[in-house]
Design a protein around this motif. Sequence first.
Motif, PDB file in Angstrom:
ATOM      1  N   ARG F  48       0.807  -1.217   0.000  1.00 41.93           N
ATOM      2  CA  ARG F  48       0.000   0.000   0.000  1.00 41.93           C
ATOM      3  C   ARG F  48       0.839   1.265   0.000  1.00 41.93           C
ATOM      4  O   ARG F  48       0.319   2.358   0.023  1.00 41.93           O
ATOM      5  CB  ARG F  48      -0.947  -0.004   1.191  1.00 41.93           C
ATOM      6  N   PHE F  55      -3.867   3.300  15.699  1.00 43.33           N
ATOM      7  CA  PHE F  55      -4.789   4.226  16.359  1.00 43.33           C
ATOM      8  C   PHE F  55      -4.637   4.052  17.867  1.00 43.33           C
ATOM      9  O   PHE F  55      -4.945   2.980  18.392  1.00 43.33           O
ATOM     10  CB  PHE F  55      -6.244   3.940  15.980  1.00 43.33           C
ATOM     11  N   LEU F  57      -6.201   5.504  20.311  1.00 39.44           N
ATOM     12  CA  LEU F  57      -7.453   5.616  21.046  1.00 39.44           C
ATOM     13  C   LEU F  57      -7.965   4.234  21.476  1.00 39.44           C
ATOM     14  O   LEU F  57      -8.209   3.365  20.647  1.00 39.44           O
ATOM     15  CB  LEU F  57      -8.502   6.293  20.145  1.00 39.44           C
ATOM     16  N   GLY F  58      -8.125   4.045  22.779  1.00 38.51           N
ATOM     17  CA  GLY F  58      -8.679   2.796  23.264  1.00 38.51           C
ATOM     18  C   GLY F  58      -7.668   1.681  23.385  1.00 38.51           C
ATOM     19  O   GLY F  58      -8.036   0.546  23.668  1.00 38.51           O
ATOM     20  N   LYS F  59      -6.412   1.994  23.131  1.00 38.59           N
ATOM     21  CA  LYS F  59      -5.359   0.989  23.358  1.00 38.59           C
ATOM     22  C   LYS F  59      -4.578   1.408  24.585  1.00 38.59           C
ATOM     23  O   LYS F  59      -4.381   2.590  24.847  1.00 38.59           O
ATOM     24  CB  LYS F  59      -4.435   0.911  22.141  1.00 38.59           C
ATOM     25  N   GLN F  63       0.254  -1.601  24.894  1.00 35.15           N
ATOM     26  CA  GLN F  63      -0.084  -2.102  23.556  1.00 35.15           C
ATOM     27  C   GLN F  63       0.503  -1.203  22.471  1.00 35.15           C
ATOM     28  O   GLN F  63       1.068  -1.682  21.485  1.00 35.15           O
ATOM     29  CB  GLN F  63      -1.605  -2.179  23.392  1.00 35.15           C
ATOM     30  N   ARG F  82      -3.402   9.766  18.202  1.00 35.09           N
ATOM     31  CA  ARG F  82      -4.070   9.770  19.502  1.00 35.09           C
ATOM     32  C   ARG F  82      -3.292   8.970  20.559  1.00 35.09           C
ATOM     33  O   ARG F  82      -3.870   8.164  21.288  1.00 35.09           O
ATOM     34  CB  ARG F  82      -5.505   9.212  19.377  1.00 35.09           C
ATOM     35  N   GLU F 136      -2.556  16.904  13.165  1.00 36.79           N
ATOM     36  CA  GLU F 136      -2.612  15.471  12.853  1.00 36.79           C
ATOM     37  C   GLU F 136      -2.521  15.257  11.340  1.00 36.79           C
ATOM     38  O   GLU F 136      -1.788  14.372  10.875  1.00 36.79           O
ATOM     39  CB  GLU F 136      -3.915  14.876  13.408  1.00 36.79           C
ATOM     40  N   VAL F 230     -14.479  13.961   5.581  1.00 39.52           N
ATOM     41  CA  VAL F 230     -14.129  12.838   6.461  1.00 39.52           C
ATOM     42  C   VAL F 230     -14.806  13.054   7.813  1.00 39.52           C
ATOM     43  O   VAL F 230     -15.470  14.055   8.039  1.00 39.52           O
ATOM     44  CB  VAL F 230     -12.598  12.687   6.638  1.00 39.52           C
ATOM     45  N   ASN F 231     -14.636  12.109   8.711  1.00 35.90           N
ATOM     46  CA  ASN F 231     -15.262  12.165  10.024  1.00 35.90           C
ATOM     47  C   ASN F 231     -14.773  13.381  10.836  1.00 35.90           C
ATOM     48  O   ASN F 231     -13.720  13.940  10.555  1.00 35.90           O
ATOM     49  CB  ASN F 231     -14.938  10.867  10.793  1.00 35.90           C
ATOM     50  N   ILE F 232     -15.529  13.750  11.844  1.00 37.77           N
ATOM     51  CA  ILE F 232     -15.199  14.872  12.722  1.00 37.77           C
ATOM     52  C   ILE F 232     -13.806  14.679  13.345  1.00 37.77           C
ATOM     53  O   ILE F 232     -13.513  13.619  13.879  1.00 37.77           O
ATOM     54  CB  ILE F 232     -16.275  14.986  13.825  1.00 37.77           C
ATOM     55  N   ASN F 234     -11.039  14.086  12.085  1.00 34.48           N
ATOM     56  CA  ASN F 234     -10.251  13.001  11.519  1.00 34.48           C
ATOM     57  C   ASN F 234      -9.155  13.517  10.581  1.00 34.48           C
ATOM     58  O   ASN F 234      -9.186  13.284   9.369  1.00 34.48           O
ATOM     59  CB  ASN F 234     -11.167  12.002  10.817  1.00 34.48           C
ATOM     60  N   PHE F 236      -6.124  12.500  10.356  1.00 34.70           N
ATOM     61  CA  PHE F 236      -5.412  11.364   9.770  1.00 34.70           C
ATOM     62  C   PHE F 236      -6.119  10.873   8.503  1.00 34.70           C
ATOM     63  O   PHE F 236      -5.492  10.642   7.472  1.00 34.70           O
ATOM     64  CB  PHE F 236      -5.315  10.215  10.785  1.00 34.70           C
ATOM     65  N   TYR F 240      -4.513  10.609   4.783  1.00 37.63           N
ATOM     66  CA  TYR F 240      -4.396   9.318   4.087  1.00 37.63           C
ATOM     67  C   TYR F 240      -5.037   9.401   2.698  1.00 37.63           C
ATOM     68  O   TYR F 240      -4.464   8.979   1.697  1.00 37.63           O
ATOM     69  CB  TYR F 240      -5.068   8.243   4.934  1.00 37.63           C
ATOM     70  N   ALA F 241      -6.268   9.952   2.662  1.00 34.63           N
ATOM     71  CA  ALA F 241      -6.958  10.068   1.373  1.00 34.63           C
ATOM     72  C   ALA F 241      -6.178  10.996   0.431  1.00 34.63           C
ATOM     73  O   ALA F 241      -6.029  10.708  -0.767  1.00 34.63           O
ATOM     74  CB  ALA F 241      -8.386  10.577   1.578  1.00 34.63           C
TER      75      ALA F 241
END
Lengths: 250, 250, 250, 250, 250, 250, 250, 250
Positions: F48, F55, F57-59, F63, F82, F136, F230-232, F234, F236, F240-241
């Motif tokens: 790619r 990401f 967030l939440g890790k 980790q 994040r 970001e 893209v998302n609020i 976001n 990153f 990427y796009a």
Amino acid sequence: MSQLDLEALLDAFAGGELSRDEALARLRSRGVEDLGFARIDKDRARRRGFPEVIFGLGKSDAQVVEIFTHLAAENPNVLCTRASAAAAETLGREFSELRFDALSGTLSLHRDTRVRGEGSIAVVSAGTSDQKAAREAEICAEVMGNEVHSYRDVGVAGLHRILACIDEIRSARVIICVAGLEAALPSVVAGLVERPVIAVPTSVGYGASFGGVAALLGCLNACSAGVTTVNIDNGFGAAYAASLMIRRPS
Amino acid sequence: MSQLDLEALLDAFAGGELSRDEALARLRSRGVEDLGFARIDKDRARRRGFPEVIFGLGKSDAQVVEIFTHLAAENPNVLCTRASAAAAETLGREFSELRFDALSGTLSLHRDTRVRGEGSIAVVSAGTSDQKAAREAEICAEVMGNEVHSYRDVGVAGLHRILACIDEIRSARVIICVAGLEAALPSVVAGLVERPVIAVPTSVGYGASFGGVAALLGCLNACSAGVTTVNIDNGFGAAYAASLMIRRPS
Amino acid sequence: MSQLDLEALLDAFAGGELSRDEALARLRSRGVEDLGFARIDKDRARRRGFPEVIFGLGKSDAQVVEIFTHLAAENPNVLCTRASAAAAETLGREFSELRFDALSGTLSLHRDTRVRGEGSIAVVSAGTSDQKAAREAEICAEVMGNEVHSYRDVGVAGLHRILACIDEIRSARVIICVAGLEAALPSVVAGLVERPVIAVPTSVGYGASFGGVAALLGCLNACSAGVTTVNIDNGFGAAYAASLMIRRPS
Amino acid sequence: MSQLDLEALLDAFAGGELSRDEALARLRSRGVEDLGFARIDKDRARRRGFPEVIFGLGKSDAQVVEIFTHLAAENPNVLCTRASAAAAETLGREFSELRFDALSGTLSLHRDTRVRGEGSIAVVSAGTSDQKAAREAEICAEVMGNEVHSYRDVGVAGLHRILACIDEIRSARVIICVAGLEAALPSVVAGLVERPVIAVPTSVGYGASFGGVAALLGCLNACSAGVTTVNIDNGFGAAYAASLMIRRPS
Amino acid sequence: MSQLDLEALLDAFAGGELSRDEALARLRSRGVEDLGFARIDKDRARRRGFPEVIFGLGKSDAQVVEIFTHLAAENPNVLCTRASAAAAETLGREFSELRFDALSGTLSLHRDTRVRGEGSIAVVSAGTSDQKAAREAEICAEVMGNEVHSYRDVGVAGLHRILACIDEIRSARVIICVAGLEAALPSVVAGLVERPVIAVPTSVGYGASFGGVAALLGCLNACSAGVTTVNIDNGFGAAYAASLMIRRPS
Amino acid sequence: MSQLDLEALLDAFAGGELSRDEALARLRSRGVEDLGFARIDKDRARRRGFPEVIFGLGKSDAQVVEIFTHLAAENPNVLCTRASAAAAETLGREFSELRFDALSGTLSLHRDTRVRGEGSIAVVSAGTSDQKAAREAEICAEVMGNEVHSYRDVGVAGLHRILACIDEIRSARVIICVAGLEAALPSVVAGLVERPVIAVPTSVGYGASFGGVAALLGCLNACSAGVTTVNIDNGFGAAYAASLMIRRPS
Amino acid sequence: MSQLDLEALLDAFAGGELSRDEALARLRSRGVEDLGFARIDKDRARRRGFPEVIFGLGKSDAQVVEIFTHLAAENPNVLCTRASAAAAETLGREFSELRFDALSGTLSLHRDTRVRGEGSIAVVSAGTSDQKAAREAEICAEVMGNEVHSYRDVGVAGLHRILACIDEIRSARVIICVAGLEAALPSVVAGLVERPVIAVPTSVGYGASFGGVAALLGCLNACSAGVTTVNIDNGFGAAYAASLMIRRPS
Amino acid sequence: MSQLDLEALLDAFAGGELSRDEALARLRSRGVEDLGFARIDKDRARRRGFPEVIFGLGKSDAQVVEIFTHLAAENPNVLCTRASAAAAETLGREFSELRFDALSGTLSLHRDTRVRGEGSIAVVSAGTSDQKAAREAEICAEVMGNEVHSYRDVGVAGLHRILACIDEIRSARVIICVAGLEAALPSVVAGLVERPVIAVPTSVGYGASFGGVAALLGCLNACSAGVTTVNIDNGFGAAYAASLMIRRPS
């Protein structure tokens, strides 16, 4: 099944007047009866004080006519909300006393006109466009055996209108307050009276009224205590609750 | 200003007991008094039947203490909802009869315990987590002079629980129904009784309960007639409305 | 492509029965076949146990007729939901066994009537207006090879209605529960049975029912465990899931 | 009260072994028992096949400990979801077999490890952050007596991950699919298997995921038939429903 | 006004070829021209590379015809989206090359068919009902001078369909992905390719699809990076953005 | 598995260099490889064009550190969004080139600084509070091998700010536009340039900005064509796009 | 009732010109008059400076005609918004000066054309489809006695359009800004002028414009200070507020 | 750049006082100046009549202090909303005249106390909890050079409170109305006055007030004409707009 009925059943069984199978059958169906409801509609009228009410919305005219006719055979007073003119016409041929309010779509037979509530119900509405829900509330409350007084077009944009009749409104036992847009009326009225106020938000408005959501939120957040709320445009629901509030103990 | 007061004023003025300036001053402030409200709190208690209620939410502890103390000087019974433990502690030093319900944050003085409502109020709640709103409703209703009976943890997941006490609930004059999640309880209860049901949706739940929105919509769309709804977690509002419904005519 | 097919292919190539190009072509398309799906519809029936289902919504009558006819050539049983009466009429000329349920718009050929599910499916619905979604669920479940029992108009406003038939409902293997308004029925039913309940919220209601959102939230927040939910009015989806739940291992 | 119990009661009364008052008392409480539920928890386990489940959310640690201890005295297996580490520590001193999953907050006693379901349950989850709900589902399903297989981090962003284990997943009897963000995984999995899929949308995501609303809508609108949905993050609900789906007939 | 134009102006003024008033007039209007836009439409085509596009929605047929005719006099290629059949008929009498796609309501003149983009655009759509938006995207992209390839009915319910053509899709320079319901397709496609994916959520679905909101949220929360989103059903917007992405530097 | 690989495999099998079992094993795993993805991360970078992105967030920090370290062993450039300062500190001890942007929480190793995109990326942001998302986007775009130019604090409240730098912005190949509140900036910028604009709505604002919903709707409804969203917050996703849009064909 | 009126009343009563009963009657109705409003419409015109305005929405044609005729008898200028062509035709037979704007449904009599505002009102609108609300604002503002200047089709997609006329717009005393889609125009205009801007969001748009919600949020979150907002499509409301802002002190 | 400036520039160039390069440089930057804005803050004060306002939200204390200090060097009056106590303390050491309102977080220097507005601004607020937004409005309006009068705790639950001061309120030139919950106050006030009313909905309330959404909808749907609305809790925005409305023409 009351205590007395149960005692009678046991005595009848003990006395041999009732076979074991008959006693079993009666007891099997008891759970239902013991809870105080039954499948036969005439019982509903006896039990809850007024006839079952038909919601016309989503029913065919034929269904409405059939249920209405069935109920009218057993009850002096019959109500159907959100009915069509066609259903009204068909039923009108059979029931000369039939009344149809085209604005709200309320069909009614009001053959027993005795008043059953203690004190009267005031139906207070903000604007011309709120009359649909207000009419539904008025007719339903009347047919359920209540004295109803209406105060129309008394929205808060011209505060003098509501103030001019507030003394009369105070004399009611419960107040139904019908308002669309921002629904400020229930807050203002409840702040002025010592009676419970049932707020009926209406779908009147455009743009950010969102089909009555603004009015609904206005009612739920009323700054005056003593306001409870029903669904948008639900004049019937307000009338039913108001009737229960002032019903004379039977 | 009543008809009698007005007549007396005119007579006093005509009779020279009242100067034109004094008469003018009294008439100027009349618009307000004539509407039936006043700025002095003791009048509120006389007029509406129970003392003004303090909403603790968004007020400092010092403000709560000051207003509470002021009200307690004039009224036997005082209520403050959503108060802090700190405010309760401060006030407890001054008022030995003070009662603080930590779960709901309700502060109360209940020095005049006469019952003023006709019939009792049933507070029916679905689950353990609904107790916060249920307690607020119970205490408020009691301090407002009502006989209150509570039925807790009778949610519809185990239907036998509500059925087992439905006969007792039926003997109340008005029913407050507190439920979170999908709030099915008001529909079920209202279908079983002949009394008005005030539904209190609670913010209990997670995910798609959206802080009580699911419960609120459940209450507003109750399939049984006779249900009216107050704001999410608003136990006080339900108690206030219920009190108005059963208040003895003064 | 199964392990056996792969071995056979390699053996055939090794043995010269298959050219390198033929072997390559078969392997190239293998990724797809190996995953267990194919573009040819008759394979879908073999693979998943019942014929592909046509969604009529947003398709022209001509498209519906063409796809239906194509499927009917290969499969004994064919289903199309949300179809028009016009499409039904056209197809009825060709297929004498065609059945069209006007209320729900369900078109079906049910030529292979063998029952394939273990145990029966109960379709329990709250009110008259929920019949559209309930009918869709019933017909789809039947044509998919299940024994279906219906319990209509058993909403919780009159609790005795559902209690009277709960023993029968318990004998089903899975229960589809169709309800609009506040959708309290799935909570009540799931609390009374040991079977999975699939809730179908319906768009029945007005005002704050928001086209079925209130019912949807009611189902998702059901206080009784064991309830899963499908989209608003999605009787077909519930029937499909129920069929998978009780399908006999092939 | 079964037919046999009723017959026995009548016979005992007829035979004089039971006084009229005793017979009356038993019949009075019958409505409840006849519906098939009881207030005593040990009966719930007998009746529904697994022990009552405690929701820790909104309960104090003391309440959790007390209810848990009470249940553990009567049942081999006990479950509490959304519990705190403190409650776990307290209970751990009494119950050496106690297991606490810190990630999901699931407390469990799993002393009777017999498998009761027919076939296994697959718990398929999209990403690392979905493990909280996935763990809750896995532990609950196990303690309820099921064989559980987990497939983690198989989100559709790298499709090969789910394809690589789809054959194994197909061998389960029911599939729980846990996914946040757009929740595409249930659609993809359901399109590849012949088993019911229970979708658990999670609150994972930021911005326009709106705390799991995007995932919830994704699950409810899944383009593959056979998907039913539970509340956001409700791993327990999915496990409970899955258990009912594969429970061996008792 | 470029650096060169400014220098020329000053020189002309200094050289006396331009009066002070003329120089002032040119400089006064410069702010606008200097920003790079103009009021004359033919300039828009020169400046931005393709003709202005008419949105038919909310315009009368007469307005559409007049603007279209005006643009067609200046530009070889003209586009109008959401046009009516009536407008198409009127214009068809004048422009023999006119093309009208009834499904999407796209009117176009495509007289200059030179390809202007580097690489091709793939339009990938999930289901039959997504064709309205997909057609709009395809036609707009073509008339804007791009090579377009379409892949229809490749939704993820049957994953093999998209996998079978993924190699071809990879050869495009940018991918437009059109999907309704839960819109899982953009996530799946973006995970398989190295190209930007423009997601077009469609309003296809019923119930909790909320007119495309579910699909929109699905696209915005796509778990695969590389996805950007346009408004619901906005095929034109996706085509316009895709064209800009692959436009050859002029 | 490419055509060439397949031919080689068949030839090796035919030539006896590969046993039937080995050939079977390779073909079994082929479905996955043939789709073009693999489980080994180094392959993702090759395939790619840039390394997998973590990401945070939440890790847990542990980790994050473990995955980062693993990726850094195989790739010159590594990105984690994040992330926490603690994770950055731990990793900083091992990787001297580590860069941590505290504002946006972006962790990066940028050891291979070759530029891979054709043309540059402009990151245009409206206000000071939008810098979190803008940073970001900038860092991600740089580490992915792009030339990035930033234009900060150019919101439309002072239009001259954006106009003053619009000529520079026009020279970029793709524009990322970061804005909160009503997010008018993407509309204004897109109307002035011939390049694709990727809008990043931010959660900046209070009251009716609803955590970025107002900005998101502003971006999706931009009146200028050529905007995708893209998302609020976001940044990153936008980077990427944008990288994919200008990536040189490999 | 003014201070002077009160004095006169008391004097008249003291002087015997007014009986006690007459004095009582006047004082009883005083609360209302003292607040400064009255039930007679001609007083509204005197009091608030322009005639009462009829909202046609939800009123029958007959009602509109009757109220309009009544108002026209007392006032030179009469306004009715959201009226039907049929009502206009009926009224046109009686009032030759009647003007009906079919686009916005605004009916008006403008017989007194004196200008009453200090300075002019600019009505600035973004696109062709915003003309419905813009026309309503323009006509209402004119009939209320203001000088109105319109600037149409100056949306921010082509920024030069608004910049070209901004100097003229600055000369207005208050600016009404009408815009749909993302409604960026109020932000841009307010950033360029020193005048209050009233934003009118319109319901123009499709998909995620949600009937004007996107535009409404855009207006409420405008990054330029000095913007206030009215309801979606409420051109009348903006005109009314603008009139009050520039009304010459009477 | 004014007409005069342009003429002078051309004359200076023609007269040799300005080189071609200098003339070019000045003209290049003209587009910006010609639009009437500049990057230097002191110009903003000259141009718009009051100093730039700092929004503290989302800025670090250090940033706030730096910008504030910079502005205070150039302007007599400086405003910063939503500032922290820490920033206030730091700045207080440097500016002895600094004023910090802890309730609303408003920091201000008010060194030039001349009144610039024609007529006064009334700030009318409903309850104690609305004081945060009301204070912000009051201070901002004062520092911007206006005479401000406050009317607090005049919510409609006790209507006499607002009626008692309505005559004073009428004497203001513009009214800012601050209210939470259902926000009925703007409707009531606007119905009683001839002045524009700017409504500030506040986030005060619980449950279904949804953080001010109920109040916002109440303001937008106000039944009295003449109301415009700002964002939730946006006291500053209301003060800014009010200032523009009454600013004396410069």
